[in-house]
Write a protein that holds these residues in place. Structure first.
Motif, PDB file in Angstrom:
ATOM      1  N   UNK A 245     -48.556  20.137 -55.572  1.00  0.00           N
ATOM      2  CA  UNK A 245     -48.333  18.701 -55.977  1.00  0.00           C
ATOM      3  C   UNK A 245     -46.798  18.889 -55.199  1.00  0.00           C
ATOM      4  N   UNK A 246     -46.475  18.795 -54.712  1.00  0.00           N
ATOM      5  CA  UNK A 246     -44.941  18.726 -53.524  1.00  0.00           C
ATOM      6  C   UNK A 246     -44.833  17.022 -54.175  1.00  0.00           C
ATOM      7  N   UNK A 247     -43.675  16.811 -55.515  1.00  0.00           N
ATOM      8  CA  UNK A 247     -42.730  15.370 -55.155  1.00  0.00           C
ATOM      9  C   UNK A 247     -41.343  14.999 -54.995  1.00  0.00           C
ATOM     10  N   UNK A 248     -40.690  16.060 -53.990  1.00  0.00           N
ATOM     11  CA  UNK A 248     -38.768  15.970 -53.837  1.00  0.00           C
ATOM     12  C   UNK A 248     -39.139  16.977 -52.550  1.00  0.00           C
ATOM     13  N   UNK A 249     -38.480  16.277 -52.229  1.00  0.00           N
ATOM     14  CA  UNK A 249     -37.575  17.851 -51.184  1.00  0.00           C
ATOM     15  C   UNK A 249     -37.583  18.994 -50.647  1.00  0.00           C
ATOM     16  N   UNK A 250     -37.096  19.478 -52.509  1.00  0.00           N
ATOM     17  CA  UNK A 250     -36.912  21.203 -52.058  1.00  0.00           C
ATOM     18  C   UNK A 250     -37.860  21.597 -52.963  1.00  0.00           C
ATOM     19  N   UNK A 251     -37.907  22.937 -52.501  1.00  0.00           N
ATOM     20  CA  UNK A 251     -39.318  23.359 -52.594  1.00  0.00           C
ATOM     21  C   UNK A 251     -40.075  23.730 -53.629  1.00  0.00           C
TER      22      UNK A 251
END
Length: 296
Positions: free
Chosen positions: A58-64
């Motif tokens: 799960x991606x929760x921010x803009x950084x990879x």
């Protein structure tokens, strides 16, 4: 008399050396193991997959690297839950949290429960009661979610009845084994291979599925067919007719598919390297082969 015997022995020795040199000469397309694998005592293994691995991210921010990852390893109804947050952690937590799968729900000793929706892993916080879900990543997993939580009864495969003496052999590999072979010698990167496998005595293996998935930095997943070597010779599978898990007919496979006989060795190698001058690098790799084992 003594000189004749000595001369005769020398001829035998020269003949043996010449024979060994000829047998060791490389042929185009033959498998060439790297230095770490060049040994006659390399383990030959007959592997039946007992572990099932599911990945969730799960991606929760803009950084990879702002990403939560769960890796679940199932052995029967026992589960090992590995977790990491890429923003703060380099490796999965070790030792993992251990749990038990019952009626599609994972119970862990820390009070957390996990369950599955159609496309992910969901977690209920025992304090707040809040539920959060993390998407399923099929390209990094060895099985579908449904195959783990609702396994087929013994003796069946995709709804087809296995006859007496038949079973399904599943082999997965990632980047744990590196190798080269002759057409790679000018390449700057390694390929990745399965273990060297050997068909058991009295058995025959029929190829029913072979596939590999490359996951790139942008998240794209590209499917392909790994190079398959049988007794050190490239089988040259140039199409993906063995790469559709939804179209496996065991009766048809017995008549039409590739058969590997008792005592033969098998090795699969990634179809591309991961190095400079070969295109974009991939960050994840998963290779997979399935065989139907029958009595020879």
């Amino acid at each position: 008399m003594k000189k004749s015997k000595l001369f005769y022995n020398l001829l035998i020795l020269i003949s043996l050396i010449s024979s060994c040199n000829n047998s060791n000469s490389k042929k185009e397309g033959e498998l060439e193991l790297n230095k770490n694998q060049q040994t006659l005592s390399e383990e030959l293994s007959n592997v039946t997959q007992v572990e099932k691995i599911l990945y969730f991210e799960k991606q929760y921010g803009t950084n990879d690297n702002q990403k939560e990852i769960y890796k679940l390893i199932f052995t029967g109804n026992k589960v090992e839950i590995y977790y990491k947050n890429e923003e703060f952690d380099q490796d999965f937590e070790n030792p993992p949290t251990k749990g038990e799968l019952k009626d599609g729900i994972i119970y862990s000793p820390d009070g957390y429960t996990y369950f599955f929706n159609k496309n992910g892993l969901c977690e209920e916080n025992p304090e707040s009661g809040e539920i959060g879900c993390i998407p399923f990543i099929r390209a990094k997993s060895t099985n579908e979610i449904e195959e783990v939580i609702n396994p087929e009864p013994p003796g069946y495969f995709k709804g087809q009845n296995l006859k007496s003496g038949e079973k399904i052999i599943k082999i997965n590999w990632s980047k744990e084994n590196k190798t080269n072979y002759t057409r790679d010698m000018n390449s700057s990167g390694f390929r990745y291979s399965s273990k060297l496998l050997k068909v058991p005595n009295g058995k025959k293996w029929i190829l029913i599925y072979i596939n590999e998935d490359f996951t790139f930095e942008n998240g794209h997943v590209v499917g392909s067919v790994p190079d398959l070597f049988i007794d050190n010779k490239d089988e040259e599978i140039n199409n993906r007719r063995f790469s559709n898990p939804k179209d496996i007919n065991l009766s048809r496979a017995k008549d039409e598919n590739i058969k590997i006989y008792s005592g033969s060795t098998i090795k699969a190698i990634s179809s591309r390297t991961n190095g400079k001058g070969v295109g974009n690098n991939f960050i994840e790799y998963l290779g997979e082969m399935w065989f139907l084992e029958i009595n020879d």
